[in-house]
Design a protein around this motif. Structure first.
Motif, PDB file in Angstrom:
ATOM      1  N   CYS A 173       0.802  -1.209   0.000  1.00  0.00           N
ATOM      2  CA  CYS A 173       0.000   0.000   0.000  1.00  0.00           C
ATOM      3  C   CYS A 173       0.840   1.267   0.000  1.00  0.00           C
ATOM      4  CB  CYS A 173      -0.964  -0.010   1.191  1.00  0.00           C
ATOM      5  SG  CYS A 173      -2.143  -1.372   1.099  1.00  0.00           S
ATOM      6  N   VAL A 183      -2.633   3.384  -4.067  1.00  0.00           N
ATOM      7  CA  VAL A 183      -3.941   2.776  -4.281  1.00  0.00           C
ATOM      8  C   VAL A 183      -3.696   1.445  -4.975  1.00  0.00           C
ATOM      9  CG1 VAL A 183      -6.125   2.990  -5.482  1.00  0.00           C
ATOM     10  CG2 VAL A 183      -5.068   4.994  -4.431  1.00  0.00           C
ATOM     11  N   VAL A 184      -4.356   0.412  -4.472  1.00  0.00           N
ATOM     12  CA  VAL A 184      -4.198  -0.891  -5.117  1.00  0.00           C
ATOM     13  C   VAL A 184      -5.586  -1.358  -5.547  1.00  0.00           C
ATOM     14  CG1 VAL A 184      -3.308  -3.233  -4.880  1.00  0.00           C
ATOM     15  CG2 VAL A 184      -2.271  -1.349  -3.585  1.00  0.00           C
ATOM     16  N   PRO A 185      -5.962  -0.942  -6.721  1.00  0.00           N
ATOM     17  CA  PRO A 185      -7.320  -1.291  -7.148  1.00  0.00           C
ATOM     18  C   PRO A 185      -7.410  -2.762  -7.557  1.00  0.00           C
ATOM     19  CG  PRO A 185      -6.193  -0.037  -8.833  1.00  0.00           C
ATOM     20  CD  PRO A 185      -5.244  -0.136  -7.693  1.00  0.00           C
ATOM     21  N   ARG A 186      -8.539  -3.325  -7.213  1.00  0.00           N
ATOM     22  CA  ARG A 186      -8.810  -4.679  -7.673  1.00  0.00           C
ATOM     23  C   ARG A 186     -10.110  -4.651  -8.455  1.00  0.00           C
ATOM     24  NH1 ARG A 186      -9.106  -9.190  -3.255  1.00  0.00           N
ATOM     25  NH2 ARG A 186     -11.031  -8.099  -2.753  1.00  0.00           N
ATOM     26  N   ASP A 204     -10.452  -0.601  -3.511  1.00  0.00           N
ATOM     27  CA  ASP A 204      -9.054  -0.414  -3.078  1.00  0.00           C
ATOM     28  C   ASP A 204      -8.710  -1.515  -2.089  1.00  0.00           C
ATOM     29  OD1 ASP A 204      -6.614   0.336  -2.164  1.00  0.00           O
ATOM     30  OD2 ASP A 204      -7.153   2.425  -1.788  1.00  0.00           O
ATOM     31  N   ARG A 205      -7.742  -2.319  -2.417  1.00  0.00           N
ATOM     32  CA  ARG A 205      -7.381  -3.438  -1.548  1.00  0.00           C
ATOM     33  C   ARG A 205      -6.786  -2.977  -0.229  1.00  0.00           C
ATOM     34  NH1 ARG A 205      -3.936  -7.661  -4.898  1.00  0.00           N
ATOM     35  NH2 ARG A 205      -3.985  -8.672  -2.847  1.00  0.00           N
ATOM     36  N   CYS A 206      -6.244  -1.738  -0.240  1.00  0.00           N
ATOM     37  CA  CYS A 206      -5.620  -1.263   1.007  1.00  0.00           C
ATOM     38  C   CYS A 206      -6.670  -0.776   2.000  1.00  0.00           C
ATOM     39  CB  CYS A 206      -4.641  -0.140   0.699  1.00  0.00           C
ATOM     40  SG  CYS A 206      -3.240  -0.691  -0.292  1.00  0.00           S
ATOM     41  N   THR A 207      -7.742  -0.174   1.479  1.00  0.00           N
ATOM     42  CA  THR A 207      -8.747   0.410   2.367  1.00  0.00           C
ATOM     43  C   THR A 207     -10.061  -0.337   2.323  1.00  0.00           C
ATOM     44  OG1 THR A 207      -9.536   1.895   0.660  1.00  0.00           O
ATOM     45  CG2 THR A 207      -7.716   2.685   2.040  1.00  0.00           C
ATOM     46  N   LEU A 261     -13.866   2.230  -5.560  1.00  0.00           N
ATOM     47  CA  LEU A 261     -13.188   3.255  -6.348  1.00  0.00           C
ATOM     48  C   LEU A 261     -14.063   3.622  -7.527  1.00  0.00           C
ATOM     49  CD1 LEU A 261      -9.572   1.778  -6.386  1.00  0.00           C
ATOM     50  CD2 LEU A 261     -10.442   3.655  -4.974  1.00  0.00           C
ATOM     51  N   TYR A 320      -5.159   3.234 -13.127  1.00  0.00           N
ATOM     52  CA  TYR A 320      -5.983   4.023 -12.205  1.00  0.00           C
ATOM     53  C   TYR A 320      -5.053   5.015 -11.518  1.00  0.00           C
ATOM     54  CZ  TYR A 320      -9.592   5.205  -8.833  1.00  0.00           C
ATOM     55  OH  TYR A 320     -10.505   5.887  -8.094  1.00  0.00           O
ATOM     56  N   ALA A 332      -2.335   4.220  -8.687  1.00  0.00           N
ATOM     57  CA  ALA A 332      -2.143   2.782  -8.547  1.00  0.00           C
ATOM     58  C   ALA A 332      -0.808   2.380  -9.118  1.00  0.00           C
ATOM     59  CB  ALA A 332      -3.263   2.031  -9.259  1.00  0.00           C
TER      60      ALA A 332
END
Lengths: 593, 377
Positions: free
Chosen positions: A425, A441-444, A471-474, A478, A573, A576
Motif C-alpha cells: 500500500c 492505491v491498489v485497485p482490484r 481499493d485493496r488497502c482500504t 473506487l 488508475y 495505482a
C-alpha cells in the motif's frame, strides 16, 4: 610620502650593500698589465692569496699564470676572473705539480678558470676543514682531474674536467652538471665514510662512476649516496662497497657499459636507468657481503631493481648471481631482452591498474609488471577507488551515487527495488538520491460481461463489460470512471465450420464520453495480444464506465452462435502502482444478422 | 510490491612554440665603416637590437611540449599502455599530423629517421631517460626535410648525425642531444635554427644560415658557417659553446652581423674569412691553442675582450684585403703565443685597423701602431 619611504629603502639597501662590499676585500691580479688601475694589484695569484684577509675576493685578469695556488689556513676566499666571460688560465708550474691546492681552507671558491696540470691533478682539495668549498665553471685539463681527500661538503659543478674526479673519503659531496672525461670515484678513507654524496646530471665519457666504501672492520660504509640523471658513455656505474646501504642509482643513461651493484650493497634502489651496449652484463647484482668471522658480519642484498631498461648488451641484460649468504633482491617492471641467474622479472609484463580499495577494479594509475602487484587490478574503470562498494557491475542502489560507475546516478533497476519496503500500500520510488514511500492505491477489479451478455449478437452491435473496483488497502470502492484504458483485446474462437470472427473496426473512438476520445489513447490499444483482432468502440456504442458498463467490441462479420470470444481489458488508475485488468469469455448464443 | 522506476538523474560523466620571426630587420643596421668612437653604437647594435628582436619576435626555434597530439614509440614493450603505440620512430613520424609529439621509450632504435613535410613535429623521450638512435652505417640518425618547426631533443645518437635541410625546414630546434660519433649536426641554409646544449662529436655546421642560435653546446670539431646557397651567414649568434679540437669559423660572402660571444675554444681558433664580411662582433671568447684570425674582405668588424693564448703561431691576426675599411680590435688579451701575440698584415693602399687597449707581449706588423692606451709590458 611614498616617495620618501621608497627612497629611504633604496638608500638603506644601497648602504647595506656597500657595507657588505667593503667588508669583503677585493684584490686584483694581473701579470700582463696593471689591473686596469684597480688596486691592490698583484702580479701573481699566490701573492694576492697571501696578502688577503680572512675573507675576500680575488679577481684575476686574463693571462696565463704559471703557479700553484695554495689556499691553506682559515681564509675564506673567492677566486674568479675579473671578466666572468673570459677565464684566466692557471698552469701548474712544474712537472707533477698542481694548479690549485685547497688545504683545510673552508669555503674556498674557484670560479671560471682554465686549469692545466698535464702531469698531476689540477685541483687538490684535502681535509674536512675545506667544507663549503666550491669549484664551478672551470675548464680543467689535467692528468688526474680533481682530487679530494677526506673532505665534506664540497661542490664541484658545471665544470669541464679532463682526468676525472677522485675522492679518497668524501661526505656530502655534490658533483653536479660536469662534463667529465675519466672516472668519478669515491672511496672510503680511514676516518671518513662515503655518505650522503650526490653525483647527478654529469656527462661522463671514457670513465665510470664508482662508489666503494667500507671495509671488513669498519662500522660505516657507503650510505645514502645518490647517483642520478647522469649520462655515462663508454663506462659504467658501479656501486661496490664492502659495506653499504640505502644508496640510490636512478634515471641514469649508460651506453657502452653497465650498472653493477655488488659486494656488500644492501637495500640499494636501482630505478629508471637505461643501459645498452655493455661489453658485459647490462645490470648486474652480485652481492656477497662480509662473511661472519671477519670483522662485523655483513650481508648484501635486498636491493631493488625497478623500471630499468637494459638492452643490446653482450652479456645478460639483467643478471642476479644470487650468491649464498646474501639476501634476495627484488626485480620488477624492468624492460629487457635477456636475463640470467635469479632475476625474477619477466619480458612481457601485463598492465595493472592501481586498486586502492581492492574491489577488483583499478583507476588510471597503471603499471607494467609480470604479476599483479599488491594493490593493483587487471581491469580499470573504478570511479571511486576508496570505496569497494563502488565499482563497475555493482548494484546501483538509491543513494545519490553512481555505484556501478556507468556515468549515471541511481539509474539501475536495483535503485527502485532497493526502495521496496514490502508494503503493498505504498508507492516506492527513488528520487534525488533517497527512497520515497507515498501512499498507494491498489485497485482490484471485478469484471463480468454486461447484463445481456451477447444474446443475440449481431453484426454492428456491441457488448461490454461490467467492472467493479475496490481499493485493496482500504476496502473502499473506487470510481471506475477514472480508469484510463491501456488496451482492449478480443480473441474469438470460431465454432467448428464457422469463420465469422470479430475484426477490427477502423472507426474512430468515442468522442462523447472521454475514454477513447483521442487517437493517442487509441494507440494504447496496440499492445493487444492479438492486435489484428481488437476493435475500438465506435461511435454510437461508446458508453461511459459510469454504471460499470462499457461497450468495447462490436462484430463486423456474421458471427454465428456458439462462437466464443475472449475479451481482455487493462486500464490504469490514478495512484495505482499496477494496471487493472480483467478478462471475460463470451459465448455467442444467437446468430448475427 | 513497488516496482516503479526510480527518478533517474543523469550524471554527466564526464609550450609554447616559439617560431622565430624574421628579426633581421631589427638586427641589421646600415652598412659602412665603424669608427672606434662608435663603440656604444656597436654595443647597441649587437646586443640591444638582438635582445629586442628576441623579446618581440620570440627566440628562434621552439621549446618542447607544445604539441597537440602525442604518439608513442616503444620497441620493447607496449608503451606502458599509452596509445597510439608504434614500434619504430619512423612509423610514428609517418603517421603524425601537424603539431604532433612523438615520445620515444628507452631503447636502441636502429633506424634512420626521416622527417619529411611535417609541420611542428617534436621528437623527444618519454620520461627523463633518453633513447638511443643508432642508424645503419652511412646514414644520418635524423634528417629533417621540408618540415618547419621541428624539434629533436634528448637523444643519444650513436653513429650518424642530425641533418636539417633548408627550404621549408625553418625554425628547427636541436636540443640536449648527445651525438656520440662523428656525424655532427648540420643545418643547410636554414633560417632561425637553434642548437642548444648538445654534446656534438663531428662538429656543428650552420651552412649559410641566418638568425640561428648555437648556444651552450660542447662541440668536438668545428662550428662553422659558410656562404651556403644564399648570400651567406648573417645575423647568427654563437654563444657560450665549448669547442675542442676545432675552430669557430665563418667564411663566404655576406658574412654579416654575426655575434660570436663567450665561447671557449680549446685546441682551435676563431676565424672570420669573408669575401664580404662586415659588422661581425667577436667578443669575450677564450681561445686556447689557436688563432683569432680575421682575413680577406673584412671590414667594420669588432674583436673585443677576447683572451688568446697558447697559439702555435700568432694570437690575434688581422690580414684584410686591399682597400678594405678598418676593423676594431680592442681590450683583448693575447699572451704566450708561438709567434706574435698580435699581428696585423696590412696591404698597400688599405686603411689601418683600429687597435685599442689590447694586452699583449709581442706584436708584429702594423698592429697597435699609434694606438692610444695600448699596454705593452
Amino acid at each position: 610620502m611614498r616617495r620618501v619611504i621608497l627612497l629611504g629603502l633604496i638608500a638603506g639597501c644601497a648602504g647595506a650593500a656597500g657595507m657588505e662590499q667593503a667588508a669583503a676585500q677585493t684584490l686584483y691580479v694581473d701579470n700582463v698589465a696593471d689591473c686596469a688601475g684597480l688596486a691592490p694589484c698583484y702580479p701573481t695569484i699566490t701573492e694576492a692569496v697571501n696578502a688577503s684577509a680572512a675573507s675576500g675576493v680575488i679577481e684575476v685578469f686574463p693571462g696565463v699564470y704559471r703557479e700553484t695556488v695554495r689556499f691553506d689556513g682559515t681564509r675564506e676566499l673567492v677566486l674568479r676572473g675579473h671578466d666572468p666571460a673570459v677565464p684566466p688560465l692557471i698552469a701548474a708550474p712544474e712537472e707533477g705539480g698542481y694548479a690549485v691546492v685547497i688545504d683545510a681552507s673552508p669555503s674556498t671558491q674557484i670560479l671560471g678558470f682554465v686549469l692545466e696540470a698535464p702531469e698531476a691533478a689540477a685541483i687538490w682539495v684535502s681535509i674536512a676543514g675545506s667544507a663549503g668549498s666550491v669549484i664551478r665553471g672551470n675548464l680543467i685539463k689535467a692528468r688526474d682531474g680533481v682530487n679530494l681527500r677526506n673532505v665534506a661538503g664540497v661542490t664541484i659543478a658545471d665544470n669541464t674536467i679532463d682526468g676525472g674526479i677522485y675522492a679518497d673519503g668524501g661526505r656530502s659531496l655534490s658533483i653536479e652538471g660536469n662534463r667529465i672525461r675519466g672516472d668519478v670515484r669515491i672511496d672510503e678513507s680511514p676516518g671518513m665514510h662515503v655518505m650522503d654524496n650526490r653525483v647527478s646530471g654529469n656527462t661522463v665519457r671514457n670513465g665510470s662512476i664508482v662508489i666503494t666504501g667500507g671495509n671488513p672492520h669498519s662500522a660505516g660504509g657507503a650510505i645514502n649516496n645518490l647517483v642520478e640523471s647522469n649520462l655515462v658513455i663508454d663506462g659504467s656505474v658501479r656501486l661496490v662497497p664492502y659495506k653499504g646501504r640505502d644508496n640510490t642509482i636512478r634515471d641514469n643513461r649508460v651506453r657502452g657499459g653497465g650498472i653493477e651493484v655488488g659486494r656488500g650493497a644492501l637495500q640499494t634502489l636501482v630505478e629508471g636507468n637505461f643501459v645498452s651496449d655493455s661489453p658485459g652484463d647490462g645490470i648486474r647484482a652480485w652481492s656477497t657481503g662480509v662473511p661472519p668471522g671477519i670483522g662485523n658480519p655483513w650481508f648484501g642484498g635486498r636491493n631493488t631493481f625497478h623500471a630499468n631498461t637494459s638492452v643490446e648488451n653482450a652479456g645478460c641484460d639483467l643478471n642476479d648471481t644470487g650468491l649464498p649468504g646474501t639476501y634476495p633482491n627484488t626485480w620488477s617492471e624492468n624492460r629487457f631482452g635477456t636475463s640470467c641467474g635469479f632475476v625474477t622479472d619477466c619480458p612481457s609484463p601485463g598492465i595493472w591498474y592501481r586498486d586502492g580499495d581492492e574491489d577488483g577494479f583499478g583507476t588510471t594509475g597503471q603499471r607494467a609488471a609480470c604479476q599483479r602487484p599488491a594493490g593493483f587490478a587487471d581491469t580499470s574503470g573504478d570511479c571511486d577507488d576508496r570505496n569497494a562498494a563502488i565499482r563497475p557491475g555493482a548494484s546501483d542502489t538509491c543513494n545519490g551515487i553512481d555505484d556501478d560507475c556507468n556515468g549515471a546516478i541511481d539509474d539501475g533497476p536495483s535503485a527502485a527495488t532497493s526502495c521496496d519496503d514490502g508494503n503493498l500500500c505504498t508507492f516506492d520510488a527513488c528520487g534525488a538520491g533517497a527512497c520515497v514511500h507515498a501512499a498507494a492505491v491498489v485497485p482490484r477489479a471485478t469484471c463480468a460481461p454486461a447484463a445481456a451478455i451477447v444474446n443475440p449478437v449481431s453484426q454492428g452491435n456491441a457488448f461490454g463489460l461490467t467492472i467493479a473496483l475496490i481499493d485493496r488497502c482500504t476496502g473502499q470502492g473506487l470510481d471506475a470512471s477514472r480508469l484510463s484504458p491501456i488496451y482492449v483485446a478480443a480473441v474469438a474462437t470460431p465454432r467448428a465450420g464457422r469463420t465469422n470472427l470479430p475484426v477490427p473496426d477502423s472507426g474512430v473512438g468515442c468522442r462523447q464520453d472521454g475514454i477513447w476520445e483521442t487517437p493517442a489513447k487509441r494507440s494504447l490499444l496496440a499492445p493487444s495480444t492479438l492486435a489484428t483482432r481488437f476493435q475500438a468502440p465506435s461511435d454510437g456504442h461508446c458508453e461511459t464506465l459510469d454504471g460499470n458498463r462499457q461497450d468495447i467490441i462490436r462484430w463486423l462479420g456474421d458471427v454465428g452462435a456458439g462462437n466464443q470470444v475472449e475479451v481482455s481489458f487493462a486500464a490504469s488508475y490514478p495512484g495505482a502502482a499496477a494496471a487493472v485488468d480483467c478478462t471475460v469469455t463470451l459465448t455467442v448464443r444467437g446468430r448475427a444478422r | 510490491m513497488s516496482r516503479m522506476s526510480s527518478l533517474q538523474t543523469a550524471n554527466a560523466v564526464q609550450g609554447p612554440r616559439n617560431p622565430s620571426s624574421e628579426h633581421a630587420a631589427l638586427w641589421r643596421h646600415e652598412g659602412g665603416v665603424l669608427p672606434p668612437e662608435t663603440e656604444a653604437i656597436v654595443m647597441k647594435r649587437f646586443l640591444v637590437l638582438p635582445f629586442l628582436a628576441l623579446m618581440l619576435g620570440g627566440s628562434p626555434g621552439r621549446s618542447a611540449a607544445a604539441a597537440a597530439v602525442t604518439f608513442y614509440v616503444d620497441n620493447l614493450r607496449s608503451c606502458a599502455g599509452f596509445t597510439p603505440c608504434f614500434t619504430t620512430i619512423q612509423g610514428a613520424v609517418d603517421a603524425a599530423g601537424p603539431d604532433t609529439a612523438v615520445e620515444v621509450f628507452p631503447g636502441v632504435y636502429h633506424e634512420a629517421v626521416r622527417i619529411v613535410a611535417k609541420t611542428g613535429l617534436e621528437l623527444r623521450p618519454h620520461g627523463v631517460v633518453g633513447p638511443v638512435i643508432a642508424p645503419p652505417a652511412g646514414s644520418d640518425a635524423v634528417q629533417i626535410i621540408q618540415s618547419p618547426g621541428a624539434y629533436v631533443g634528448g637523444f643519444v645518437v650513436d653513429r650518424g648525425g642530425i641533418l636539417v635541410a633548408g627550404g621549408a625546414s625553418n625554425s628547427p630546434t636541436i636540443e640536449d642531444n648527445f651525438i656520440r660519433s662523428a656525424g655532427g649536426v648540420s643545418f643547410l641554409s636554414v633560417v632561425s635554427c637553434v642548437a642548444r646544449r648538445n654534446t656534438v662529436a663531428g662538429g656543428l655546421t650552420g651552412g649559410g644560415g641566418r638568425l640561428c642560435v648555437f648556444e651552450d653546446n660542447v662541440v668536438e670539431g668545428t662550428i662553422s658557417f659558410d656562404e651556403g646557397v644564399g648570400c651567406g651567414a648573417r645575423n647568427n649568434i654563437v654563444r657560450g659553446n665549448l669547442v675542442r679540437g676545432g675552430d669557430i669559423g665563418f667564411s663566404g660572402r655576406c658574412t654579416e652581423d654575426n655575434l660570436i660571444e663567450a665561447n671557449r675554444v680549446d685546441g682551435g681558433g676563431i676565424g672570420l674569412q669573408g669575401s664580404i664580411g662586415a659588422r661581425n662582433l667577436i667578443r669575450s671568447n677564450l681561445v686556447r691553442g689557436g688563432v683569432l684570425d680575421l682575413r680577406g674582405n673584412v671590414a667594420a668588424n669588432t674583436i673585443e675582450g677576447n683572451f688568446v693564448s697558447g697559439s702555435p703561431t700568432d694570437g690575434i691576426r688581422v690580414a684584410k684585403s686591399v682597400g678594405m675599411g678598418p676593423n676594431t680590435i680592442q681590450r683583448n688579451t693575447a699572451v704566450n703565443n708561438g709567434v706574435c701575440d698580435i699581428n696585423e698584415i696590412l696591404p698597400p693602399f688599405t686603411p689601418p685597423n683600429v687597435w685599442l687597449e689590447n694586452r699583449y707581449v709581442t706584436k708584429c706588423g702594423a698592429a697597435e701602431t699609434g694606438a692610444a692606451g695600448a699596454v705593452q709590458p
